[in-house]
Design a protein around this motif. Structure first.
Motif, PDB file in Angstrom:
ATOM      1  N   LYS A  40       0.854  -1.191   0.000  1.00  0.00           N
ATOM      2  CA  LYS A  40       0.000   0.000   0.000  1.00  0.00           C
ATOM      3  C   LYS A  40       0.892   1.245   0.000  1.00  0.00           C
ATOM      4  CE  LYS A  40      -3.771   2.365  -0.034  1.00  0.00           C
ATOM      5  NZ  LYS A  40      -4.754   2.376   1.056  1.00  0.00           N
ATOM      6  N   THR A  42       1.380   5.505  -0.363  1.00  0.00           N
ATOM      7  CA  THR A  42       0.778   6.831  -0.225  1.00  0.00           C
ATOM      8  C   THR A  42       1.679   7.842  -0.911  1.00  0.00           C
ATOM      9  OG1 THR A  42      -0.337   6.372   1.883  1.00  0.00           O
ATOM     10  CG2 THR A  42       0.080   8.675   1.354  1.00  0.00           C
ATOM     11  N   ILE A  44       2.429  11.646  -1.468  1.00  0.00           N
ATOM     12  CA  ILE A  44       2.154  12.927  -0.816  1.00  0.00           C
ATOM     13  C   ILE A  44       2.681  14.054  -1.700  1.00  0.00           C
ATOM     14  CG2 ILE A  44       2.620  14.361   1.210  1.00  0.00           C
ATOM     15  CD1 ILE A  44       2.913  11.755   2.811  1.00  0.00           C
ATOM     16  N   GLU A  72      -2.776   5.514  -2.799  1.00  0.00           N
ATOM     17  CA  GLU A  72      -3.593   6.694  -2.577  1.00  0.00           C
ATOM     18  C   GLU A  72      -2.736   7.935  -2.805  1.00  0.00           C
ATOM     19  OE1 GLU A  72      -4.877   6.856   1.481  1.00  0.00           O
ATOM     20  OE2 GLU A  72      -2.834   6.841   2.291  1.00  0.00           O
ATOM     21  N   ILE A  74      -2.414  12.038  -1.692  1.00  0.00           N
ATOM     22  CA  ILE A  74      -2.856  13.131  -0.825  1.00  0.00           C
ATOM     23  C   ILE A  74      -2.200  14.424  -1.312  1.00  0.00           C
ATOM     24  CG2 ILE A  74      -2.895  14.071   1.516  1.00  0.00           C
ATOM     25  CD1 ILE A  74      -2.739  11.191   2.558  1.00  0.00           C
ATOM     26  N   SER A 120      -0.084  15.207   6.241  1.00  0.00           N
ATOM     27  CA  SER A 120      -0.528  14.215   5.256  1.00  0.00           C
ATOM     28  C   SER A 120      -0.297  12.806   5.766  1.00  0.00           C
ATOM     29  CB  SER A 120       0.210  14.428   3.928  1.00  0.00           C
ATOM     30  OG  SER A 120      -0.077  15.690   3.370  1.00  0.00           O
ATOM     31  N   SER A 124      -2.834   9.387   6.313  1.00  0.00           N
ATOM     32  CA  SER A 124      -2.526   8.415   5.259  1.00  0.00           C
ATOM     33  C   SER A 124      -2.655   6.988   5.778  1.00  0.00           C
ATOM     34  CB  SER A 124      -1.110   8.637   4.729  1.00  0.00           C
ATOM     35  OG  SER A 124      -0.149   8.305   5.721  1.00  0.00           O
ATOM     36  N   SER A 125      -2.649   6.025   4.847  1.00  0.00           N
ATOM     37  CA  SER A 125      -2.754   4.611   5.233  1.00  0.00           C
ATOM     38  C   SER A 125      -1.661   3.752   4.606  1.00  0.00           C
ATOM     39  CB  SER A 125      -4.120   4.057   4.812  1.00  0.00           C
ATOM     40  OG  SER A 125      -4.299   4.176   3.405  1.00  0.00           O
ATOM     41  N   GLY A 126      -0.756   4.371   3.838  1.00  0.00           N
ATOM     42  CA  GLY A 126       0.252   3.601   3.121  1.00  0.00           C
ATOM     43  C   GLY A 126       1.367   3.069   3.994  1.00  0.00           C
ATOM     44  N   LEU A 129       5.673   5.594   2.001  1.00  0.00           N
ATOM     45  CA  LEU A 129       5.299   6.980   1.740  1.00  0.00           C
ATOM     46  C   LEU A 129       6.203   7.543   0.653  1.00  0.00           C
ATOM     47  CD1 LEU A 129       5.188   8.011   5.518  1.00  0.00           C
ATOM     48  CD2 LEU A 129       3.270   7.192   4.117  1.00  0.00           C
ATOM     49  N   ARG A 207       6.585   4.177   6.507  1.00  0.00           N
ATOM     50  CA  ARG A 207       5.917   4.814   7.643  1.00  0.00           C
ATOM     51  C   ARG A 207       6.603   4.400   8.953  1.00  0.00           C
ATOM     52  NH1 ARG A 207       0.883   6.590   8.669  1.00  0.00           N
ATOM     53  NH2 ARG A 207       0.223   6.004   6.572  1.00  0.00           N
TER      54      ARG A 207
END
Length: 370
Positions: A40, A42, A44, A72, A74, A120, A124-126, A129, A207
């Motif tokens: 996953k 994210t 940014i 995702e 952001i 951010s 976030s959920s990643g 990053l 993360r």
């Protein structure tokens, strides 16, 4: 004095030979084994007044070969006063990926970009990053390249290449070549597990490690350095898990500075963080580069003599071949003929901004920062 100039320049010649050897080795040894596409991610994107550029980046992300359900995006809207927010909101219906906009107040933060990234990350959920900028463009395999290196090497931080979008102007060409030297030398230092620079326009870190090193804590009051200070903290704990990604597909292209005034402010912003480094090796390297270029300025005064010509040959010869290798990798082989021009100008630039770094303050994105 002449003997000192000769010694410094000779070491600089050897230094560039080392860079050439390391650059070749890191390219040859860059092996990524196919892995699952299940991480996953994210992405940014801190932005401020990017209405001219942000749509291109969002469209590039829509064309990614990496599964859209596994990343995702952001957009951290840092007090934009233009149409940036509306453009992002309008694109949400078209986006194949999860696209969020985080509106931040235009407050008096001493480090607005760090704040934008930190906020951010909080929403976030990643697992991994990835940061870039609103004026960038990326290839369809950008995320795939970064994620596959992450999986193959179990990386904690990945720095990927950045260059300027070609506009076929002389001013743009100068910036492409000058910046290539920073990207190439930074890549080699990272390969030797002595990282000294990276760029937030193309940076990835987990993360887990961001939280482990307490993020940006310790340099919150320095406006610049959201990339390099964090990299140094991670490299201190995991020197063998910090990687440069020498993959053409991973290159991020960003806008060069439109004129000398904007270039001056950008480089002053970069130079402002030099004095805050607490790593003596990074500081020593910066001083060495400064002295090597200062020696060339002294050699210019001796250009009519054999000594001056010899100094210039030592400075420019190995340096030329290193720049050639990096520029070729970036896809700008047509720029090679301009390398000698940049080499002649570069010592003035290094000495000027090296001295300027001792001062305080610069203007960026309509703000006065320290």
């Amino acid at each position: 004095m002449l003997f000192i100039i000769l010694i410094i320049t000779s070491f600089y010649f050897i230094f560039n030979l080392l860079l050439i050897a390391v650059w070749k080795e890191l390219k040859v040894k860059h092996k990524v084994f196919p892995s699952d596409k299940d991480t996953k991610l994210t992405v940014i994107i801190p932005v401020r007044n990017e209405e001219r550029n942000i749509l291109q980046l969002l469209q590039d992300l829509n064309q990614q070969s990496y599964p859209a359900e596994n990343f995702e995006v952001i957009v951290a809207n840092d007090g934009s006063t233009d149409n940036t927010e509306n453009i992002v909101l309008a694109f949400q219906e078209e986006a194949k990926y999860s696209l969020k906009i985080l509106n931040l107040l235009n407050d008096a933060s001493t480090s607005p970009k760090k704040r934008a990234i930190q906020k951010s990350i909080e929403i976030s959920s990643g697992e991994l990053l990835i940061t870039t900028d609103g004026d960038c463009s990326v290839s369809p395999n950008w995320l795939m390249s970064i994620q596959q290196l992450y999986k193959s090497k179990h990386a904690k931080l990945i720095s990927s290449p950045v260059t300027f979008t070609e506009t076929n102007t002389f001013w743009n060409t100068i910036q492409i070549i000058e910046f290539a030297s920073l990207i190439g030398s930074g890549a080699c230092a990272m390969y030797l597990q002595k990282p000294n620079m990276c760029n937030a326009a193309n940076l990835a870190y987990t993360r887990e490690v961001f939280e482990e090193v307490n993020g940006f804590a310790g340099n919150e009051n320095v406006a610049s350095g959201d990339d390099e200070f964090l990299m140094h903290k991670i490299a201190q704990k995991y020197p063998e898990k910090v990687f440069f990604n020498p993959d053409f597909e991973a290159i991020v292209r960003t806008e060069s500075q439109e004129d000398l005034a904007h270039f001056y402010q950008q480089r002053r912003r970069w130079a402002s963080k030099w004095k805050h480094y607490d790593n003596w090796q990074v500081t020593a390297l910066a001083i060495f580069i400064f002295l090597a270029n200062l020696s060339v300025l002294a050699a210019y005064c001796l250009i009519n003599g054999y000594f001056g010509i010899g100094i210039l040959f030592l400075k420019f010869s190995a340096e030329f071949f290193f720049l050639y290798a990096v520029i070729k990798f970036l896809g700008y082989k047509n720029k090679v003929v301009y390398i000698p021009i940049v080499q002649v100008i570069y010592p003035f630039y290094v000495v000027f901004f090296g001295l300027l770094a001792q001062g305080k303050g610069y203007r960026w994105k309509g703000r006065r920062l320290e």
